[in-house]
Design an enzyme around this catalytic site. Sequence first.
Site, PDB file in Angstrom:
ATOM      1  N   ASN A  93      13.414   0.710  -1.267  1.00  0.00           N
ATOM      2  CA  ASN A  93      12.758   1.956  -0.890  1.00  0.00           C
ATOM      3  C   ASN A  93      13.205   3.146  -1.721  1.00  0.00           C
ATOM      4  O   ASN A  93      12.611   4.212  -1.647  1.00  0.00           O
ATOM      5  CB  ASN A  93      13.010   2.254   0.595  1.00  0.00           C
ATOM      6  N   GLN A 108      -6.081  -0.079   1.987  1.00  0.00           N
ATOM      7  CA  GLN A 108      -5.647   0.730   3.128  1.00  0.00           C
ATOM      8  C   GLN A 108      -5.692   2.183   2.683  1.00  0.00           C
ATOM      9  O   GLN A 108      -4.789   2.675   2.021  1.00  0.00           O
ATOM     10  CB  GLN A 108      -4.231   0.346   3.571  1.00  0.00           C
ATOM     11  N   ALA A 138       0.800  -1.225   0.000  1.00  0.00           N
ATOM     12  CA  ALA A 138       0.000   0.000   0.000  1.00  0.00           C
ATOM     13  C   ALA A 138       0.832   1.273   0.000  1.00  0.00           C
ATOM     14  O   ALA A 138       0.313   2.345  -0.290  1.00  0.00           O
ATOM     15  CB  ALA A 138      -0.934   0.015   1.220  1.00  0.00           C
ATOM     16  N   ARG A 146      10.286   7.941  -1.458  1.00  0.00           N
ATOM     17  CA  ARG A 146      11.735   7.994  -1.663  1.00  0.00           C
ATOM     18  C   ARG A 146      12.142   7.529  -3.059  1.00  0.00           C
ATOM     19  O   ARG A 146      13.268   7.767  -3.492  1.00  0.00           O
ATOM     20  CB  ARG A 146      12.451   7.159  -0.595  1.00  0.00           C
ATOM     21  N   ASN A 152      15.741 -14.380 -52.952  1.00  0.00           N
ATOM     22  CA  ASN A 152      16.865 -13.474 -52.718  1.00  0.00           C
ATOM     23  C   ASN A 152      16.384 -12.037 -52.899  1.00  0.00           C
ATOM     24  O   ASN A 152      15.880 -11.681 -53.976  1.00  0.00           O
ATOM     25  CB  ASN A 152      18.014 -13.757 -53.685  1.00  0.00           C
ATOM     26  N   GLY A 212       0.879   2.617   9.012  1.00  0.00           N
ATOM     27  CA  GLY A 212       1.799   1.625   9.541  1.00  0.00           C
ATOM     28  C   GLY A 212       1.488   0.207   9.096  1.00  0.00           C
ATOM     29  O   GLY A 212       0.400  -0.095   8.592  1.00  0.00           O
TER      30      GLY A 212
END
Length: 461
Positions: free
Chosen positions: A228, A73, A11, A16, A377, A78
């Site tokens: 991260n 979420q 989620a 970063r 060819n 958290g």
Amino acid sequence: MKKRYAIILAAGQGTRMKSKLYKVLHPVLGKPMVQHVLEQVKAVDLEDVVTVVGFGSDQVKDLLGDNTKFVLQEEQLGTGHAVMQAEELMKDKKGTTIVVCGDTPLITQETFEKLFEHHEQEGAKATILTAKAPNPFGYGRVIRNDKNEVERIVEQKDASPEEQLVDEINTGTYCFDNEALFEALKGVSNNNSQGEYYLPDVIEILKNKSEKVSGFQILNVDETLGVNDRVALSQAEKVMKLRINEQHMRNGVTIMDPENTYIHADVVIEPDVVIYPGTTIGGNSIIRENAIIGPNTEIQNCEIGEDSVVKQSVATDSKIGKRVNIGPFAHIRPDANIGDEAKVGNFVEIKKAELGKGSKVSHLSYIGDAQVGSNVNIGCGTITVNYDGKNKHLTTIEDDAFIGCNSNLIAPVIIGKGSYVAAGSTITKDVPSDALSVARARQSNKEGYASKLKNRLQDKN
């Protein structure tokens, strides 16, 4: 055996990464991180997988599809809060649940299997996947007692000087007794500086209830790398690259320079293939035995037949037969089908075309939207003129035809079996079988005119 489940935490936005792309969708060797995680954990024979999504949820759902259930979420509060979102789907299930982050693409099926087995053999309510880290700074430390049992997890900021010397870290992957997990989550508080609910707090709650908490230490710390930022992404790419290359080499593939060869996870390569440096092979490509690939070649979603050679070229979404020679500097575009023993030479582009067995397009030609028979060819500088500004049209060149250099074949047109097209011709009508077609202006020589032209130019200067 107990029933097994998985919760994948996917989620987080990943600020970063400094990217518009949702973090877990960043690819490692051509495959999004979260897809690596899902495929490896699902290989352990699970009853259910629930993926917790947030920012960018639609993209993750589109990618993973029916391979997992999803919960949202809405606020990122958290890891504990993320797991709580799966409660309605998971709370009444009996068995073992693994919780893993969607940004840990290097953990293997074997590690997940061993973690499950250790947890169940120990009869633990929770098992932490741990690792010895050469530089543990920033990680939660796993503190064990004199019986080698896990006592607690101490975060870096809370660790004493003595605890900071501990090099066994919490990797962020856990196994739980499923019912114990959701019961303990009810006691997790957000009374901390971040105002978040942390999953590791479940460990302390279970310990306070005198429940058994175990730790399973993985030998290869590289597997536990969490991505991260772009630096970690490049590290994961390197580890995955060398892992895949080593597997192919052990299966009989010669990779001249593994550090500079990029083979995606789903590629199949048969024994006795030789791969030269600077090569990238991606998608669902299949390379058959004794083929030679590279150097500096890019292959995506192609099947390449036995004993074929592709050097310094690009091939995408196409099929290349046996004993084919391609390159250098050829471009095989989507929907090309190159027959056995054919040749596609330097600076040749093939697009949505079939080239029959033994046919040759040796250099500096464009063959698009074409059906080319066997033993044809095609001379240097030939173009199938397939586009009229609105629609694409088909050029058909039948078996044993000979196309002279610098010919323009204006589609739709058919060049008959065994026919000849004279060099420099622009063909606008069908050529019958066994015919010679000459479609160019008649040559006119003006004797002595070159000197007059030179004098005229000198007078102007």
